[in-house]
Design a protein around this motif. Structure first.
Motif, PDB file in Angstrom:
ATOM      1  N   MET A 196       0.831  -1.204   0.000  1.00  0.00           N
ATOM      2  CA  MET A 196       0.000   0.000   0.000  1.00  0.00           C
ATOM      3  C   MET A 196       0.866   1.254   0.000  1.00  0.00           C
ATOM      4  SD  MET A 196      -3.178   1.220   0.204  1.00  0.00           S
ATOM      5  CE  MET A 196      -4.035   2.713   0.753  1.00  0.00           C
ATOM      6  N   ALA A 197       1.967   1.217   0.727  1.00  0.00           N
ATOM      7  CA  ALA A 197       2.807   2.403   0.875  1.00  0.00           C
ATOM      8  C   ALA A 197       3.679   2.680  -0.341  1.00  0.00           C
ATOM      9  CB  ALA A 197       3.697   2.250   2.110  1.00  0.00           C
ATOM     10  N   SER A 198       4.027   1.642  -1.095  1.00  0.00           N
ATOM     11  CA  SER A 198       5.061   1.813  -2.112  1.00  0.00           C
ATOM     12  C   SER A 198       4.611   1.555  -3.549  1.00  0.00           C
ATOM     13  CB  SER A 198       6.239   0.873  -1.797  1.00  0.00           C
ATOM     14  OG  SER A 198       5.825  -0.485  -1.828  1.00  0.00           O
ATOM     15  N   THR A 199       3.406   1.055  -3.761  1.00  0.00           N
ATOM     16  CA  THR A 199       2.971   0.676  -5.098  1.00  0.00           C
ATOM     17  C   THR A 199       2.216   1.822  -5.756  1.00  0.00           C
ATOM     18  OG1 THR A 199       2.736  -1.602  -4.315  1.00  0.00           O
ATOM     19  CG2 THR A 199       1.713  -1.062  -6.421  1.00  0.00           C
ATOM     20  N   PRO A 200       2.527   2.133  -7.021  1.00  0.00           N
ATOM     21  CA  PRO A 200       1.771   3.190  -7.725  1.00  0.00           C
ATOM     22  C   PRO A 200       0.274   2.921  -7.687  1.00  0.00           C
ATOM     23  CG  PRO A 200       3.702   2.525  -9.003  1.00  0.00           C
ATOM     24  CD  PRO A 200       3.601   1.560  -7.862  1.00  0.00           C
ATOM     25  N   LEU A 201      -0.505   3.980  -7.643  1.00  0.00           N
ATOM     26  CA  LEU A 201      -1.949   3.841  -7.483  1.00  0.00           C
ATOM     27  C   LEU A 201      -2.579   2.984  -8.572  1.00  0.00           C
ATOM     28  CD1 LEU A 201      -2.931   7.492  -6.458  1.00  0.00           C
ATOM     29  CD2 LEU A 201      -2.537   5.526  -4.972  1.00  0.00           C
ATOM     30  N   ALA A 202      -2.079   3.055  -9.778  1.00  0.00           N
ATOM     31  CA  ALA A 202      -2.688   2.334 -10.894  1.00  0.00           C
ATOM     32  C   ALA A 202      -2.577   0.817 -10.746  1.00  0.00           C
ATOM     33  CB  ALA A 202      -2.060   2.770 -12.208  1.00  0.00           C
ATOM     34  N   SER A 203      -1.669   0.344  -9.897  1.00  0.00           N
ATOM     35  CA  SER A 203      -1.532  -1.098  -9.663  1.00  0.00           C
ATOM     36  C   SER A 203      -1.573  -1.435  -8.177  1.00  0.00           C
ATOM     37  CB  SER A 203      -0.236  -1.624 -10.289  1.00  0.00           C
ATOM     38  OG  SER A 203       0.887  -0.879  -9.849  1.00  0.00           O
ATOM     39  N   ASN A 204      -2.055  -0.502  -7.376  1.00  0.00           N
ATOM     40  CA  ASN A 204      -2.135  -0.688  -5.934  1.00  0.00           C
ATOM     41  C   ASN A 204      -3.461  -1.375  -5.614  1.00  0.00           C
ATOM     42  OD1 ASN A 204      -2.557  -0.086  -3.065  1.00  0.00           O
ATOM     43  ND2 ASN A 204      -0.803   1.296  -3.281  1.00  0.00           N
ATOM     44  N   VAL A 205      -3.393  -2.628  -5.213  1.00  0.00           N
ATOM     45  CA  VAL A 205      -4.615  -3.442  -5.105  1.00  0.00           C
ATOM     46  C   VAL A 205      -5.613  -2.889  -4.090  1.00  0.00           C
ATOM     47  CG1 VAL A 205      -5.531  -5.742  -4.624  1.00  0.00           C
ATOM     48  CG2 VAL A 205      -3.418  -5.492  -5.946  1.00  0.00           C
ATOM     49  N   PRO A 206      -5.214  -2.556  -2.839  1.00  0.00           N
ATOM     50  CA  PRO A 206      -6.212  -2.010  -1.916  1.00  0.00           C
ATOM     51  C   PRO A 206      -6.828  -0.709  -2.432  1.00  0.00           C
ATOM     52  CG  PRO A 206      -4.224  -2.642  -0.733  1.00  0.00           C
ATOM     53  CD  PRO A 206      -3.907  -2.718  -2.180  1.00  0.00           C
ATOM     54  N   VAL A 207      -6.018   0.141  -3.067  1.00  0.00           N
ATOM     55  CA  VAL A 207      -6.538   1.392  -3.607  1.00  0.00           C
ATOM     56  C   VAL A 207      -7.545   1.108  -4.718  1.00  0.00           C
ATOM     57  CG1 VAL A 207      -5.948   3.492  -4.881  1.00  0.00           C
ATOM     58  CG2 VAL A 207      -4.542   2.771  -2.940  1.00  0.00           C
ATOM     59  N   LEU A 208      -7.203   0.217  -5.629  1.00  0.00           N
ATOM     60  CA  LEU A 208      -8.108  -0.097  -6.735  1.00  0.00           C
ATOM     61  C   LEU A 208      -9.423  -0.682  -6.229  1.00  0.00           C
ATOM     62  CD1 LEU A 208      -5.598  -1.603  -9.324  1.00  0.00           C
ATOM     63  CD2 LEU A 208      -6.797   0.592  -9.500  1.00  0.00           C
ATOM     64  N   MET A 209      -9.350  -1.566  -5.242  1.00  0.00           N
ATOM     65  CA  MET A 209     -10.584  -2.155  -4.716  1.00  0.00           C
ATOM     66  C   MET A 209     -11.405  -1.112  -3.956  1.00  0.00           C
ATOM     67  SD  MET A 209      -9.414  -6.020  -3.613  1.00  0.00           S
ATOM     68  CE  MET A 209     -11.078  -6.479  -3.109  1.00  0.00           C
ATOM     69  N   GLY A 210     -10.732  -0.205  -3.252  1.00  0.00           N
ATOM     70  CA  GLY A 210     -11.457   0.888  -2.608  1.00  0.00           C
ATOM     71  C   GLY A 210     -12.123   1.792  -3.620  1.00  0.00           C
ATOM     72  N   LEU A 211     -11.428   2.056  -4.706  1.00  0.00           N
ATOM     73  CA  LEU A 211     -11.995   2.888  -5.765  1.00  0.00           C
ATOM     74  C   LEU A 211     -13.198   2.222  -6.414  1.00  0.00           C
ATOM     75  CD1 LEU A 211      -8.670   4.146  -7.371  1.00  0.00           C
ATOM     76  CD2 LEU A 211     -10.372   5.580  -6.217  1.00  0.00           C
ATOM     77  N   LEU A 212     -13.131   0.923  -6.620  1.00  0.00           N
ATOM     78  CA  LEU A 212     -14.289   0.216  -7.169  1.00  0.00           C
ATOM     79  C   LEU A 212     -15.496   0.361  -6.245  1.00  0.00           C
ATOM     80  CD1 LEU A 212     -12.646  -3.067  -8.508  1.00  0.00           C
ATOM     81  CD2 LEU A 212     -13.743  -1.295  -9.875  1.00  0.00           C
ATOM     82  N   ASN A 213     -15.251   0.285  -4.938  1.00  0.00           N
ATOM     83  CA  ASN A 213     -16.359   0.444  -3.997  1.00  0.00           C
ATOM     84  C   ASN A 213     -16.955   1.849  -4.084  1.00  0.00           C
ATOM     85  OD1 ASN A 213     -15.685  -2.127  -3.261  1.00  0.00           O
ATOM     86  ND2 ASN A 213     -15.006  -1.623  -1.199  1.00  0.00           N
TER      87      ASN A 213
END
Length: 561
Positions: free
Chosen positions: A319-336
């Protein structure tokens, strides 16, 4: 206090609003026309394989969602959390549950508000491990010298849901010690959980940060009475000077605490040396990696608990180091956010194809709804859009014979997360057939059916005619996320929990809310204390109640045996 960014005022929000208005979901066509869709929308997160391809998005929508995360400062606020900034604004506290799972010797050391956080966390973990080793080896005994066979954790909310869920999930990794969990103030809970237990071999953990939580302290006193009664009946304790152990000895041998209120712990009769503390920067629903997890260390051993923490930390690092476009928790949060704010979804199903995760949905209910069920932003201003989701679910295949009808053919949009494991805890065969393989076939079939449905033409081709055709048609385009892992191990479970923690964080930042307070639970507790005297017969307290409450009190009193 920083002012949260209004998500509805960002360019990305405007873009997503237009995309939602033009959206014509067609998962069948999207998959047929785009051979690379699955690869682009599948991700590896430590041991988790996450397939987002059956969601109602295309590259343009995903790009706009990522821009929304950028424009609302998701990455920056996560970094601020890791640094120990006081992002819990209403309580003026840092939020440092991620520090609970930093490996020993992490560099640079984390110092927040003058506290040597890494040092203090490791000291408590070491103390928990040392105590667990004493109990598990038989060195620690009950008042009669018998080793501990059962641990009963007394807590509520985050002091119960996390340990209870993990205890069930990792059952195959347990040893000789059984763990049970008491939380509800309903007397049935304690009576049921102590049924069949031997007081001489039972250890109670009282988990309450302040040692004042009404439900927990009530249950702790009842457990103490149960212990004393059982030991007296067995002749193990008696009055002072009788030649047997005392009640005080019994409490000292059969009770430990997870609390920082050492004076109250000692007043209860627990040796403060047997109290394991944590800090106000650990929210209850994020506390299972702290001393709240003591029951897990006792049941599964320090090594497995450290593996659990390592799984959490791996996802923290991602979560801390992965770009947003491939950051899994961020992407799943965005889908929600996409489903909640743009497509009108109100609830979210979590469907683990693993009976061990029978309490996972209940755990997520507190994590997500206590965190993001807010109507004001972190600066006190009203929210500008819908917040929160209703989380619910059951393990498959049980749910298939209950509520899946609504998912497949109902009128509501309900995004669903499906979770499965390639290797079962117990491999069994039925007449030479791998039962787990059949189980996984159901997992795969459900997401396929939800995504692609069944057309009227396909139904008619099977020989169905008339009005029955419509009844047997499945519309499809029901969004799902599939999460696969090799097996449900301590490390994998830690990864899975941290994934949902950071999904929740992502949504909270976008909505501009403080995901780390829970003022909404306070009013009911305060009113309960005011009503309790009326229940017990206080006339003035009764007269001060509203008409409905008085009528319900009358019913209670007239029917109480």
């Amino acid at each position: 206090m920083t002012t949260p960014i209004d998500p509805t005022a960002t360019p990305a929000w405007t873009e997503l609003t237009a995309l939602a208005a033009d959206l014509k979901p067609d998962l069948r066509g999207w998959f047929a026309d785009d051979p690379g869709r699955v690869e682009r929308l599948s991700f590896e997160l430590a041991d988790l394989h996450v397939d987002l391809s059956k969601n109602l998005v295309d590259d343009e929508i995903v790009g706009a969602l990522v821009r929304l995360a950028e424009q609302t400062g998701v990455a920056e606020r996560f970094a601020a959390m890791l640094r120990g900034e006081h992002i819990n604004t209403t309580e003026d506290r840092p939020v440092l549950h991620t520090a609970l799972r930093r490996p020993p010797g992490s560099e640079p050391p984390l110092v927040v508000d003058g506290q040597q956080v890494d040092r203090d966390v490791q000291q408590v973990l070491d103390a928990m491990s040392a105590f667990a080793d004493r109990v598990r080896s038989g060195e620690w005994t009950g008042v009669t010298g018998k080793p501990v066979k059962t641990v009963v954790n007394i807590g509520i909310g985050g002091s119960d849901l996390g340990p209870a869920m993990i205890s069930a999930a990792l059952e195959p990794f347990g040893g000789e010690i059984e763990a049970r969990f008491v939380s509800n103030i309903d007397p049935f809970d304690l009576a049921h959980k102590t049924k069949g237990l031997d007081p001489e071999t039972t250890l109670f953990i009282v988990a309450s940060k302040t040692f004042t939580t009404l439900e927990t302290l009530t249950n702790a006193r009842l457990a103490r009475d149960w212990l004393w009664a059982g030991l007296e009946k067995a002749g193990a304790i008696g009055p002072t000077g009788s030649g047997t152990g005392s009640k005080e000895d019994a409490v000292a041998h059969h009770f430990v605490a997870v609390s920082t209120a050492l004076d109250k712990v000692e007043a209860f009769g627990i040796d403060p040396a047997n109290a394991f503390g944590f800090w106000d920067w650990v929210g209850g629903r994020y506390s299972v990696c702290s001393a709240i997890g003591l029951s897990l260390v006792l049941k599964f051993g320090p090594k497995n608990f450290r593996e659990l923490l390592a799984g959490f930390h791996t996802v923290d690092e991602h979560m801390a180091s992965t770009p947003l476009a491939s950051n899994v928790p961020v992407l799943m949060g965005l889908l929600n956010v996409w489903y909640t704010n743009f497509l009108g979804a109100q609830s979210h199903a979590v469907l683990p194809y693993a009976q061990q995760l029978s309490r996972f949905a209940a755990y997520l209910q507190q994590l997500t709804m206590e965190s993001n069920g807010k109507r004001v932003r972190w600066d006190g201003s009203p929210v500008t859009t819908e917040t929160g989701e209703i989380f619910w679910g059951e393990p498959g295949t049980n749910g298939q014979h209950a509520f899946y009808q609504l998912l497949h053919q109902g009128t509501r949009l309900i995004p669903a997360d499906f979770i499965a494991f390639a290797n079962p805890a117990y491999a069994l065969e039925d007449d030479g057939r791998d039962v787990h393989g059949l189980f996984i076939a159901n997992f795969l079939a459900q997401t396929k059916a939800l995504a692609f449905g069944k057309t009227a033409e396909e139904v008619e081709a099977e020989g169905t005619t008339g009005a029955l055709v419509a009844a047997r048609t499945f519309p499809g385009n029901r969004p799902t996320t599939s999460i696969f892992a090799p097996a449900l191990t301590p490390r994998v479970l830690g990864e899975l929990i941290a994934l949902y923690e950071h999904i929740t964080f992502t949504q909270g930042v976008i909505w501009g809310i403080n995901s780390f307070d829970q003022w909404g639970v306070e009013l009911g507790k305060q009113l309960a204390l005011q009503i309790a005297p009326a229940v017990e017969g206080d006339t003035a307290a009764y007269d001060s109640q509203d008409a409905s409450t008085r009528a319900l009190l009358d019913y209670y009193k007239s029917h109480r045996a």
